[in-house]
Design a protein around this motif. Structure first.
Motif, PDB file in Angstrom:
ATOM      1  N   THR A  86       1.149  -1.259  -0.049  1.00 45.24           N
ATOM      2  CA  THR A  86      -0.049  -0.105   0.015  1.00 45.24           C
ATOM      3  C   THR A  86       0.754   1.186   0.100  1.00 45.24           C
ATOM      4  O   THR A  86       2.053   1.227   0.116  1.00 45.24           O
ATOM      5  CB  THR A  86      -0.851   0.101   1.349  1.00 45.24           C
ATOM      6  N   ALA A  87       0.627   2.393  -0.044  1.00 40.84           N
ATOM      7  CA  ALA A  87       1.121   3.708  -0.176  1.00 40.84           C
ATOM      8  C   ALA A  87       1.677   3.854   0.994  1.00 40.84           C
ATOM      9  O   ALA A  87       2.770   4.002   1.062  1.00 40.84           O
ATOM     10  CB  ALA A  87      -0.013   4.856  -0.443  1.00 40.84           C
ATOM     11  N   PHE A  88       0.829   3.331   2.294  1.00 38.81           N
ATOM     12  CA  PHE A  88       1.730   3.386   3.483  1.00 38.81           C
ATOM     13  C   PHE A  88       2.932   2.564   3.712  1.00 38.81           C
ATOM     14  O   PHE A  88       4.088   2.885   4.005  1.00 38.81           O
ATOM     15  CB  PHE A  88       0.651   3.106   4.763  1.00 38.81           C
ATOM     16  N   GLY A  89       2.754   1.178   3.290  1.00 35.08           N
ATOM     17  CA  GLY A  89       3.817   0.270   3.165  1.00 35.08           C
ATOM     18  C   GLY A  89       4.915   0.571   2.459  1.00 35.08           C
ATOM     19  O   GLY A  89       6.025   0.492   2.888  1.00 35.08           O
ATOM     20  N   LEU A  90       4.665   1.231   1.263  1.00 38.13           N
ATOM     21  CA  LEU A  90       5.944   1.669   0.363  1.00 38.13           C
ATOM     22  C   LEU A  90       6.548   2.927   1.189  1.00 38.13           C
ATOM     23  O   LEU A  90       7.899   3.083   1.155  1.00 38.13           O
ATOM     24  CB  LEU A  90       5.436   2.271  -0.885  1.00 38.13           C
ATOM     25  N   GLY A  91       5.788   3.483   1.816  1.00 36.26           N
ATOM     26  CA  GLY A  91       6.328   4.828   2.536  1.00 36.26           C
ATOM     27  C   GLY A  91       7.351   4.065   3.808  1.00 36.26           C
ATOM     28  O   GLY A  91       8.382   4.789   3.804  1.00 36.26           O
ATOM     29  N   MET A  92       6.936   2.957   4.501  1.00 37.81           N
ATOM     30  CA  MET A  92       7.671   2.569   5.471  1.00 37.81           C
ATOM     31  C   MET A  92       8.973   1.985   4.942  1.00 37.81           C
ATOM     32  O   MET A  92       9.999   2.089   5.383  1.00 37.81           O
ATOM     33  CB  MET A  92       6.751   1.241   5.950  1.00 37.81           C
ATOM     34  N   GLN A  93       8.989   1.685   3.530  1.00 36.94           N
ATOM     35  CA  GLN A  93      10.276   1.066   2.723  1.00 36.94           C
ATOM     36  C   GLN A  93      11.225   2.233   2.403  1.00 36.94           C
ATOM     37  O   GLN A  93      12.135   2.236   2.641  1.00 36.94           O
ATOM     38  CB  GLN A  93       9.862   0.140   1.692  1.00 36.94           C
ATOM     39  N   GLY A  94      10.378   3.265   2.177  1.00 38.48           N
ATOM     40  CA  GLY A  94      11.194   4.467   1.993  1.00 38.48           C
ATOM     41  C   GLY A  94      11.728   4.913   3.225  1.00 38.48           C
ATOM     42  O   GLY A  94      13.062   5.265   3.205  1.00 38.48           O
ATOM     43  N   VAL A  95      11.206   4.948   4.186  1.00 33.30           N
ATOM     44  CA  VAL A  95      11.901   5.419   5.715  1.00 33.30           C
ATOM     45  C   VAL A  95      13.060   4.346   5.884  1.00 33.30           C
ATOM     46  O   VAL A  95      14.104   4.675   6.490  1.00 33.30           O
ATOM     47  CB  VAL A  95      10.903   5.362   6.591  1.00 33.30           C
ATOM     48  N   ARG A  96      12.907   3.236   5.592  1.00 34.34           N
ATOM     49  CA  ARG A  96      13.864   2.118   5.995  1.00 34.34           C
ATOM     50  C   ARG A  96      15.029   2.433   5.197  1.00 34.34           C
ATOM     51  O   ARG A  96      16.221   2.647   5.562  1.00 34.34           O
ATOM     52  CB  ARG A  96      13.324   0.776   5.481  1.00 34.34           C
ATOM     53  N   ASP A  97      15.000   2.750   4.021  1.00 34.74           N
ATOM     54  CA  ASP A  97      16.027   3.014   3.021  1.00 34.74           C
ATOM     55  C   ASP A  97      17.013   4.471   3.127  1.00 34.74           C
ATOM     56  O   ASP A  97      18.079   4.600   3.183  1.00 34.74           O
ATOM     57  CB  ASP A  97      15.646   2.747   1.448  1.00 34.74           C
ATOM     58  N   GLU A  98      15.821   5.494   3.355  1.00 34.91           N
ATOM     59  CA  GLU A  98      16.610   6.855   3.316  1.00 34.91           C
ATOM     60  C   GLU A  98      15.709   7.834   4.123  1.00 34.91           C
ATOM     61  O   GLU A  98      14.734   8.632   3.367  1.00 34.91           O
ATOM     62  CB  GLU A  98      16.664   7.329   1.913  1.00 34.91           C
ATOM     63  N   PRO A  99      15.516   7.611   5.115  1.00 30.87           N
ATOM     64  CA  PRO A  99      14.760   8.620   6.070  1.00 30.87           C
ATOM     65  C   PRO A  99      14.938  10.174   5.404  1.00 30.87           C
ATOM     66  O   PRO A  99      13.865  10.961   5.486  1.00 30.87           O
ATOM     67  CB  PRO A  99      15.029   8.391   7.443  1.00 30.87           C
ATOM     68  N   ALA A 100      16.240  10.658   5.473  1.00 36.23           N
ATOM     69  CA  ALA A 100      16.426  11.936   5.039  1.00 36.23           C
ATOM     70  C   ALA A 100      15.597  12.453   3.673  1.00 36.23           C
ATOM     71  O   ALA A 100      15.007  13.447   3.629  1.00 36.23           O
ATOM     72  CB  ALA A 100      17.971  12.257   4.958  1.00 36.23           C
ATOM     73  N   ARG A 101      15.694  11.513   2.816  1.00 37.86           N
ATOM     74  CA  ARG A 101      15.006  11.599   1.400  1.00 37.86           C
ATOM     75  C   ARG A 101      13.588  11.798   1.668  1.00 37.86           C
ATOM     76  O   ARG A 101      12.933  12.394   1.158  1.00 37.86           O
ATOM     77  CB  ARG A 101      15.442  10.298   0.594  1.00 37.86           C
ATOM     78  N   MET A 102      12.998  10.909   2.430  1.00 34.77           N
ATOM     79  CA  MET A 102      11.473  10.878   2.633  1.00 34.77           C
ATOM     80  C   MET A 102      11.172  12.173   3.421  1.00 34.77           C
ATOM     81  O   MET A 102       9.883  12.559   3.030  1.00 34.77           O
ATOM     82  CB  MET A 102      11.212   9.761   3.812  1.00 34.77           C
ATOM     83  N   ARG A 103      12.088  12.617   4.274  1.00 37.34           N
ATOM     84  CA  ARG A 103      11.624  13.998   4.792  1.00 37.34           C
ATOM     85  C   ARG A 103      11.525  15.123   3.627  1.00 37.34           C
ATOM     86  O   ARG A 103      10.639  16.014   3.684  1.00 37.34           O
ATOM     87  CB  ARG A 103      12.514  14.512   5.848  1.00 37.34           C
ATOM     88  N   ALA A 104      12.822  15.127   2.927  1.00 40.90           N
ATOM     89  CA  ALA A 104      12.809  16.126   1.827  1.00 40.90           C
ATOM     90  C   ALA A 104      11.750  15.980   0.764  1.00 40.90           C
ATOM     91  O   ALA A 104      11.395  16.856   0.115  1.00 40.90           O
ATOM     92  CB  ALA A 104      14.030  15.613   1.117  1.00 40.90           C
ATOM     93  N   LEU A 105      11.060  14.798   0.655  1.00 36.90           N
ATOM     94  CA  LEU A 105      10.023  14.460  -0.069  1.00 36.90           C
ATOM     95  C   LEU A 105       8.527  14.626   0.304  1.00 36.90           C
ATOM     96  O   LEU A 105       7.560  15.017  -0.311  1.00 36.90           O
ATOM     97  CB  LEU A 105       9.754  13.019  -0.647  1.00 36.90           C
ATOM     98  N   GLY A 106       8.504  15.212   1.652  1.00 32.51           N
ATOM     99  CA  GLY A 106       7.313  15.700   2.413  1.00 32.51           C
ATOM    100  C   GLY A 106       6.614  14.678   3.615  1.00 32.51           C
ATOM    101  O   GLY A 106       5.489  15.037   3.647  1.00 32.51           O
ATOM    102  N   PHE A 107       7.419  13.585   3.516  1.00 34.71           N
ATOM    103  CA  PHE A 107       6.861  12.864   4.582  1.00 34.71           C
ATOM    104  C   PHE A 107       7.253  12.989   5.796  1.00 34.71           C
ATOM    105  O   PHE A 107       8.321  13.600   6.396  1.00 34.71           O
ATOM    106  CB  PHE A 107       7.419  11.328   4.220  1.00 34.71           C
ATOM    107  N   ASP A 108       6.378  12.683   6.717  1.00 32.76           N
ATOM    108  CA  ASP A 108       6.382  12.671   8.198  1.00 32.76           C
ATOM    109  C   ASP A 108       7.011  11.332   8.841  1.00 32.76           C
ATOM    110  O   ASP A 108       6.365  10.315   9.019  1.00 32.76           O
ATOM    111  CB  ASP A 108       5.182  13.131   9.004  1.00 32.76           C
ATOM    112  N   VAL A 109       8.257  11.427   8.916  1.00 33.26           N
ATOM    113  CA  VAL A 109       9.230  10.106   9.271  1.00 33.26           C
ATOM    114  C   VAL A 109       8.825   9.492  10.252  1.00 33.26           C
ATOM    115  O   VAL A 109       8.558   8.170  10.713  1.00 33.26           O
ATOM    116  CB  VAL A 109      10.629  10.178   9.024  1.00 33.26           C
ATOM    117  N   THR A 110       8.646  10.126  11.485  1.00 32.99           N
ATOM    118  CA  THR A 110       8.407  10.010  12.804  1.00 32.99           C
ATOM    119  C   THR A 110       6.969   9.086  12.813  1.00 32.99           C
ATOM    120  O   THR A 110       6.584   8.189  13.484  1.00 32.99           O
ATOM    121  CB  THR A 110       8.410  11.038  13.961  1.00 32.99           C
ATOM    122  N   LEU A 111       5.890   9.862  12.137  1.00 31.77           N
ATOM    123  CA  LEU A 111       4.738   9.177  12.228  1.00 31.77           C
ATOM    124  C   LEU A 111       4.602   8.024  11.650  1.00 31.77           C
ATOM    125  O   LEU A 111       3.947   7.032  12.104  1.00 31.77           O
ATOM    126  CB  LEU A 111       3.533  10.336  11.425  1.00 31.77           C
TER     127      LEU A 111
END
Lengths: 260, 346
Positions: free
Chosen positions: B189-214
């Motif tokens: 799911t969108a959420f599950g892929l986001g989780m894997q994005g956080v796994r690989d590159e949290p800094a990138r996820m933040r730069a893309l607009g995601f709330d990594v802590t959430l």
């Protein structure tokens, strides 16, 4: 620092005022003022350690400045976290690729498109996310990776990864695009392709570019900011920069720092 | 960097084959085997799956899972059993839902704190959580009874395992399959892929607009829900719960199950749990008597040696070994390429 055009000036899309950043004993950025107007093509040059990437990180919100003020799109964002700046329309790449190595090319682009849209936490199957999937595939085609959609990013070549870096920044349809050494490590052919992509960018997108490759930087940029030792030392058109003695000294590795 | 983690589609033919085999297993094996090996492997596998889910998709190796399943198990046992073994205070089905809710809420709260740390610090903070839960229940005997809560009432669907262990086995099997499928679907799911994005590159996820802590917090909450399921099933399995069953040794056992199976694929949870249950039950019979050096009492040594061999042979656990073998048997259709493919010069 003089403004280029003397005629009517639109409000700047980015304004840094008296920006300082220290890392322990290292004074990485010292009193930088910078203004970028909408639609501008700006290159930031300078030798390694000049503070270029730190300035990028301060603009994108990786960390806050030790002193000074950051304004984006007319808003004071000095203390705003990176993810909120991204949602205002700022998009960036990283000097060393920061891609999702365990995901496919398409999933990387999908996440980049998802980041600025609503519904990060939705539990719908992402494969059925029509609009974002379409945007991801269209971007893959634009950066020449449409034949590698299902391949894992860890299996891509360096050049392909750099292309994906740029694609991920673009797919978010930013108002302000910041690229940190997009040409680093690219082959000649790949550089030409990148330069063409950058020159062909939509005019509404404001571009700030850190780049050591003068061929790329000075062809793409209309205005250049030169940094050294955490300070802005020269600003000017690409022609002025080419002719500038200080720039030559810095890039030719002269031990003497001439005064412009 | 994680070794070859990727989003995998569910391998339906293999899943159907395994489930079919598990469904006819009661006809083939003894009641003892059905309970002590298969039922145990299924619920222990769910506990390990909650750990693997966080590790494989979220890049978070958590030792809090036993603490959370202990909370769920204790909550269930306390709700169905009035003090002193009187008649059931709360309907077992209601108690089950309440137990899962409590485990999930605790998981979300604790995850929100732990989500700010990474790597070894995350490991330490989650270990501290499990130890805390253990000591809490050891000392607050009002909640854990003296030496545990015994003869806990079970929901009607589980029947009376002492007379017939089959219903309990089937319930555990169905729940395990649902957990496996649920987590598999979630990862796409969108959420599950986001989780894997956080796994690989949290800094990138933040730069893309995601709330990594959430993202991390919610992932932890989901894993807590799954761990809670394992906790309630463990009470069904033991018909009791004691502080000793959720101690540090159990925390380590669940980690061992996950590592033996393979930390990077959900299937590994149940493969590891089955292996563990077999070794745990039968290794006493396998260890030969060699003077004072070896003997059946040294079965822990055997478990340790087997663990070392598996981990040294394959960091991806048994699932990793299975993958390597199938790769050798099949001619590779597409280069699996843990190394970058050689580039043609243009």
């Amino acid at each position: 620092m003089a403004a280029t055009a003397t005629h009517e000036e639109p409000a700047p899309i980015l304004r840094l005022t008296g920006i300082d950043r220290r890392f322990g004993g290292v004074h990485a950025v010292r009193g930088v003022d910078l203004q970028v107007r909408p639609g501008e093509r700006r290159a930031v040059l300078g030798p390694n350690g000049a503070g270029k990437t730190t300035v990028f990180n301060l603009i994108s919100g990786e960390f806050p400045p030790s002193a000074g003020r950051v304004e984006l799109f007319g808003l004071d964002v000095t203390t705003l976290p990176a993810r909120k700046r991204a949602r205002l329309g700022l998009s960036r790449t990283f000097q060393t690729s920061r891609l999702f190595a365990g995901l496919s090319v398409e999933d990387n682009l999908y996440l980049a498109a998802l980041g600025v849209s609503a519904g990060h936490l939705r539990l719908v199957p992402s494969g059925k996310d029509g609009t974002l999937r379409a945007a991801a595939r269209a971007m893959a085609e634009r950066i020449g990776l449409d034949t590698r959609l299902d391949d894992l990013v860890m299996d891509l070549s360096h050049g392909e990864q750099r292309q994906l870096e740029v694609g991920m920044a673009l797919v978010a349809e930013p108002k302000l695009l910041m690229l940190d050494e997009p040409a680093a490590g690219l082959s000649r052919a790949e550089r030409v392709r990148l330069t063409e992509t950058l020159i062909g960018l939509d005019e509404d997108i404001t571009l700030i570019l850190i780049e050591h490759d003068m061929d790329v930087a000075l062809r793409v940029a209309k205005w250049v900011t030169m940094m050294h030792d955490g300070r802005v030392i020269v600003e000017g058109t690409p022609d002025e920069i080419r002719a500038n003695q200080t720039v030559h000294d810095l890039y030719l590795g002269s031990g003497l720092i001439a005064h412009a | 960097m994680n070794p070859t983690v990727s989003t995998r589609r569910i391998a339906w033919p293999a899943l159907i084959a395994v489930v079919a085999l598990a469904a006819i297993a009661p006809l083939l094996v003894s009641d003892f085997f059905l309970s002590a090996i298969l039922t145990k492997a299924l619920w222990l596998g769910i506990a390990a799956a909650s750990l693997i889910f966080l590790a494989a998709y979220g890049g978070m190796v958590s030792l809090a899972q036993v603490g959370i399943y202990g909370i769920a198990g204790m909550a269930y046992a306390n709700l169905v059993l009035a003090d002193g073994g009187a008649a059931a205070a709360v309907n077992p089905y209601l108690a089950l839902v309440a137990a899962l809710l409590i485990a999930t809420l605790v998981g979300l709260g604790f995850g929100w704190i732990a989500a700010r740390s990474e790597g070894i610090y995350f490991l330490m903070i989650t270990l501290a959580f499990s130890v805390l839960v253990y000591y809490f229940f050891s000392q607050v005997t009002g909640l854990s009874g003296f030496g545990g809560i015994n003869s806990v009432d079970l929901p009607g669907i589980v029947g009376s395992p002492e007379q017939d262990p089959l219903p309990r086995y089937l319930v555990t099997l169905v729940v395990a399959v649902l957990v496996f499928l649920g987590l598999g679907v979630l990862s796409r799911t969108a959420f599950g892929l986001g989780m894997q994005g956080v796994r690989d590159e949290p800094a990138r996820m933040r730069a893309l607009g995601f709330d990594v802590t959430l993202h991390r917090t919610l992932a932890f909450g989901i894993a807590a829900f799954v761990a809670g399921i394992a906790g309630v099933l463990s009470v069904f399995y033991n018909t009791r719960i004691t502080p000793g069953s959720i101690n540090l040794a159990q925390t380590i056992d669940v980690l061992i199950v996950a590592v033996i199976g393979g930390l990077y694929r959900l299937e590994g949870a149940w493969l590891g749990a089955l292996t563990y249950a077999l070794i745990d039950n039968y290794s006493r019979e396998w260890v030969p008597e060699v003077g004072n050096v070896l003997g059946p009492a040294r079965f822990n040594t055997l478990i340790g040696v087997l663990f070392l061999i598996i981990v040294l042979a394959s960091p991806g656990g048994l699932i990793g070994i299975a993958e390597q073998l199938s790769r050798k048997v099949k001619t590779p259709r597409r280069a699996p390429a843990p190394m970058p493919a050689p580039q043609t010069v243009d």
